[in-house]
Write an enzyme that holds these catalytic residues in place. Sequence first.
Site, PDB file in Angstrom:
ATOM      1  N   LEU A 146       0.880  -1.174   0.000  1.00  0.00           N
ATOM      2  CA  LEU A 146       0.000   0.000   0.000  1.00  0.00           C
ATOM      3  C   LEU A 146       0.913   1.219   0.000  1.00  0.00           C
ATOM      4  CD1 LEU A 146      -2.761  -0.516   2.757  1.00  0.00           C
ATOM      5  CD2 LEU A 146      -3.115  -0.417   0.308  1.00  0.00           C
ATOM      6  N   ASP A 147       0.501   2.300  -0.647  1.00  0.00           N
ATOM      7  CA  ASP A 147       1.273   3.547  -0.535  1.00  0.00           C
ATOM      8  C   ASP A 147       1.404   3.895   0.930  1.00  0.00           C
ATOM      9  OD1 ASP A 147       1.291   3.750  -3.220  1.00  0.00           O
ATOM     10  OD2 ASP A 147       0.045   5.550  -3.364  1.00  0.00           O
ATOM     11  N   LYS A 148       2.522   4.540   1.289  1.00  0.00           N
ATOM     12  CA  LYS A 148       2.749   4.767   2.722  1.00  0.00           C
ATOM     13  C   LYS A 148       1.691   5.655   3.369  1.00  0.00           C
ATOM     14  CE  LYS A 148       6.206   8.388   2.011  1.00  0.00           C
ATOM     15  NZ  LYS A 148       7.611   8.604   1.842  1.00  0.00           N
TER      16      LYS A 148
END
Length: 243
Positions: A34-36
């Site tokens: 997942l994107d941070k």
Amino acid sequence: GGPGVKNCIADVLPILAKMLENMKAEPLHLCHRLDKETTGVMVLARNKEVAERIRLLFKTRQVEKIYWAISLGDPDPAEGIVEIPIVEKEVQSHQSHYKMTLAPNYRLSPEDGKVVKIRKNRNAEIAVTRYRRLAASSACSLLELQPITGVKHQIRVHLAYGLGCPILGDHKYSHWSKLAPQKLPEITLKRLKLEQSKVRHLPLHLHAHRLSLPLGQRIDLTCKLPPFFQKTLKKLELDIANE
């Protein structure tokens, strides 16, 4: 993981396994990313074989992913599919940086307004996102999103540059040529009880709401919205029919 990430999920996999099982437990395995700044569902596997199976499902696009996001503005039409290739480019500004951006196959010729096919960018990846509006208020919308492909920052780029509706708190994709906090409409600032000078602290309102895995039978995993997201919905009066 990645540059500038202090708390990486990979570092806590052994600890999570011990909490779930016992002190002798093998570390859990990451199955996807997942994107941070994105909240929501993340799938971890207890053993390597299952992790490999799930990774393959992600790779072959068999996992159905549903995201929720609050966007600035209202997408027109309220429901549809964005299908525009995406490529990473360097932004030449006083502070050079890289961003994902659209690489469309056609454009309008400035001379005569005719549609011209563009030479394909070798590095561009096919990107497809389904979207529908669930609610609109205070110059914002609550959107349900289904990325059909899995290109880096795809939802953020398709919303910001494809539909002109960047995600609330997405300071990276709200401007092209500069790194600066997002500019919010007056009504949105008022409802959020926020001054423009403090907007840079606003988090990204993008949430991986549901994942559906075809593992023998379908496994549906949902993750409720984090408190900050729920509070923003209340403040903006974005009421959802019971989803």
